[in-house]
Scaffold this active site. Structure first.
Site, PDB file in Angstrom:
ATOM      1  CB  SER A  78      -0.877   0.011   1.258  1.00 58.56           C
ATOM      2  OG  SER A  78      -1.509   1.259   1.422  1.00 58.56           O
ATOM      3  CE1 TYR A  91      -3.765  -1.609   5.487  1.00 62.41           C
ATOM      4  CE2 TYR A  91      -3.072   0.637   4.983  1.00 62.41           C
ATOM      5  CZ  TYR A  91      -3.479  -0.611   4.570  1.00 62.41           C
ATOM      6  OH  TYR A  91      -3.610  -0.877   3.224  1.00 62.41           O
TER       7      TYR A  91
END
Length: 171
Positions: A78, A91
């Site tokens: 990501s 995250y």
């Protein structure tokens, strides 16, 4: 059944059903939203188990099958692995750790990665950067923008160029 057992079972079922494993693509993740002061240890651990540990477990289980077919592993990360934002620490950290895990695995001996990356004794051919460029200008790359693609066969993973062994002369 634990999460690790479930992951191994998926790979074993795939191997049994198809007789081989040609590629391992991992594209999953879990977002936990809480500032650090409100984040529980369980939330942090759960996020890391899904976003990082599962990648490690799946890769470790897949390597013996992938070595047989000389296949690839693709870990989808990501952009958040490189950014910062309040409330998304687990995250962001887990994705950054995954990116680094991939770099580290590319250097691990006695695994499928060794034969492919990093390339030890040659420069790229003229076709390797051209292939990357052809992909980037193709319809398949229509959603990729603002990226620096390093096409170096893993050379940059070796760190400081002063520590690299000399290349063999091709003359």
């Amino acid at each position: 059944m634990t999460q690790c057992e479930v992951r191994r079972k998926v790979q074993e079922d795939t191997q049994r059903a198809f007789g081989r494993l040609d590629v391992l693509v991992m594209n999953h993740g879990l977002v936990t939203t809480a500032p650090l002061a409100e984040l529980s240890q369980a939330e942090f651990d759960f996020t890391f188990n899904i976003n990082l540990k599962s990648f490690v477990v799946l890769i470790k289980a897949a390597v013996p099958y992938l070595e047989k077919t000389k296949s690839s592993i693709v870990c989808v990360s990501s952009i958040y692995s490189t950014l910062c934002r309040v409330g998304l620490l687990p995250y962001f950290l887990s994705k950054a750790a995954m990116d680094h895990m991939v770099r580290c695995l590319a250097l691990e001996p006695k695994q499928m990665f060794e034969a492919v990356t990093p390339l030890s004794d040659r420069h790229s051919t003229v076709h390797e950067p051209i292939d990357a460029i052809a992909f980037l200008v193709s319809e398949e790359a229509r959603y990729i923008t603002d990226q620096c693609l390093i096409v170096d066969g893993g050379l940059s993973l070796k760190g400081n160029p002063r520590n690299w062994p000399p290349l063999k002369s091709s003359l």
